[in-house]
Design a protein around this motif. Structure first.
Motif, short mmCIF file in Angstrom:
data_model
loop_
_atom_site.label_atom_id
_atom_site.label_comp_id
_atom_site.label_asym_id
_atom_site.label_seq_id
_atom_site.Cartn_x
_atom_site.Cartn_y
_atom_site.Cartn_z
N MET A 93 87.85 1.44 26.52
CA MET A 93 86.42 1.72 26.38
C MET A 93 86.25 3.03 25.59
SD MET A 93 85.08 -0.88 27.70
CE MET A 93 83.36 -0.46 27.74
N PHE A 94 85.24 3.08 24.75
CA PHE A 94 84.98 4.24 23.90
C PHE A 94 84.90 5.53 24.71
CE2 PHE A 94 81.70 6.89 21.66
CZ PHE A 94 82.53 7.35 20.66
N LYS A 95 84.18 5.49 25.82
CA LYS A 95 83.99 6.70 26.63
C LYS A 95 85.30 7.22 27.23
CE LYS A 95 82.67 4.35 30.89
NZ LYS A 95 81.64 4.18 31.88
N GLU A 96 86.30 6.34 27.34
CA GLU A 96 87.58 6.72 27.91
C GLU A 96 88.66 6.89 26.84
OE1 GLU A 96 88.06 3.39 30.46
OE2 GLU A 96 86.52 4.09 31.85
N CYS A 97 88.33 6.60 25.59
CA CYS A 97 89.32 6.65 24.52
C CYS A 97 89.02 7.82 23.59
CB CYS A 97 89.32 5.31 23.77
SG CYS A 97 90.67 5.11 22.59
N CYS A 98 88.25 7.60 22.55
CA CYS A 98 88.03 8.63 21.53
C CYS A 98 86.81 9.51 21.77
CB CYS A 98 87.94 7.97 20.15
SG CYS A 98 89.53 7.31 19.59
N ALA A 99 85.86 9.07 22.56
CA ALA A 99 84.65 9.88 22.79
C ALA A 99 84.95 11.29 23.28
CB ALA A 99 83.69 9.16 23.73
N PRO A 100 85.85 11.48 24.27
CA PRO A 100 86.12 12.85 24.72
C PRO A 100 86.65 13.77 23.62
CG PRO A 100 86.97 11.26 26.30
CD PRO A 100 86.56 10.48 25.08
N PHE A 101 87.39 13.21 22.67
CA PHE A 101 87.89 14.01 21.55
C PHE A 101 86.74 14.41 20.64
CE2 PHE A 101 91.65 10.95 22.08
CZ PHE A 101 92.23 11.72 23.08
N LEU A 102 85.90 13.45 20.30
CA LEU A 102 84.78 13.71 19.39
C LEU A 102 83.77 14.66 20.00
CD1 LEU A 102 84.30 10.08 18.04
CD2 LEU A 102 85.40 11.99 16.89
N LEU A 103 83.64 14.63 21.32
CA LEU A 103 82.72 15.53 22.03
C LEU A 103 83.33 16.91 22.28
CD1 LEU A 103 81.27 12.99 24.61
CD2 LEU A 103 80.10 13.96 22.60
N GLY A 104 84.63 17.05 22.02
CA GLY A 104 85.28 18.35 22.19
C GLY A 104 85.63 18.69 23.62
N VAL A 105 85.63 17.70 24.51
CA VAL A 105 85.97 17.98 25.91
C VAL A 105 87.44 17.73 26.21
CG1 VAL A 105 83.63 17.57 26.75
CG2 VAL A 105 85.25 15.68 26.69
N LYS A 106 88.16 17.16 25.24
CA LYS A 106 89.58 16.88 25.41
C LYS A 106 90.24 16.93 24.03
CE LYS A 106 92.52 13.25 27.37
NZ LYS A 106 92.55 11.88 27.91
N GLN A 107 91.50 17.33 23.99
CA GLN A 107 92.27 17.37 22.75
C GLN A 107 93.20 16.15 22.70
OE1 GLN A 107 92.37 19.45 20.08
NE2 GLN A 107 90.64 20.58 20.90
N PRO A 108 93.35 15.54 21.52
CA PRO A 108 94.33 14.46 21.39
C PRO A 108 95.72 14.97 21.76
CG PRO A 108 92.89 14.50 19.48
CD PRO A 108 92.61 15.74 20.27
N ALA A 109 96.46 14.14 22.51
CA ALA A 109 97.79 14.54 22.98
C ALA A 109 98.90 14.13 22.02
CB ALA A 109 98.04 13.94 24.36
N SER A 110 98.55 13.43 20.94
CA SER A 110 99.57 12.96 20.00
C SER A 110 98.94 12.79 18.62
CB SER A 110 100.16 11.63 20.45
OG SER A 110 99.18 10.61 20.37
N ALA A 111 99.81 12.65 17.63
CA ALA A 111 99.34 12.37 16.28
C ALA A 111 98.57 11.05 16.23
CB ALA A 111 100.52 12.34 15.31
N THR A 112 99.03 10.07 16.98
CA THR A 112 98.36 8.77 17.00
C THR A 112 96.96 8.88 17.58
OG1 THR A 112 100.49 7.63 17.18
CG2 THR A 112 98.53 6.38 17.78
#
Length: 125
Positions: free
Chosen positions: A10-29
């Motif tokens: 789900m978007f809210k559990e996948c990329c949304a937190p990154f785009l909102l700045g509340v979480k950092q991607p943990a990998s290059a992928t």
């Protein structure tokens, strides 16, 4: 709603937190997937911010925005990933011509102090 990056999550559990700045991607992928979503949702500031400082000057905000809005982003396929590289195909349709195209790239990423950045990409076809 499923995430634009085609992860099956789900978007809210996948990329949304990154785009909102509340979480950092943990990998290059994860970063690559979130950058695809930023193109699809026209979040240009995220694209610029996640580009490594050594190559950021080559990515002009107005040109990135034009590329994002002139295409309808259809789907993403991650083909191969290593610690610092991701090979993918981004499928899109040019809005003006209606022509469907594929952006096939080998992207290079760098982690600095726990934060992933896009460095550059090599077009493969």
């Amino acid at each position: 709603m499923e995430c634009y990056c085609c992860s099956g999550k789900m978007f809210k559990e996948c990329c949304a937190p990154f785009l909102l700045g509340v979480k950092q991607p943990a990998s290059a992928t994860e970063l690559m997937r979130s950058r695809y979503v930023a193109f699809a949702t026209q979040q240009i500031d995220y694209l610029i911010a996640t580009t490594h400082f050594s190559t950021r000057q080559f990515h002009h905000k107005d040109e990135v925005l034009e590329w994002a809005v002139s295409n309808k982003w259809l789907r993403l396929e991650v083909l191969e990933a290593t610690m610092n590289t991701v090979t993918f195909k981004a499928f899109y349709e040019n809005i003006a011509s209606g022509q469907k195209q594929v952006h096939h790239e080998l992207s290079t990423f760098k982690n600095e102090n726990g934060i992933w950045f896009y460095v550059d990409g090599q077009f493969l076809s």
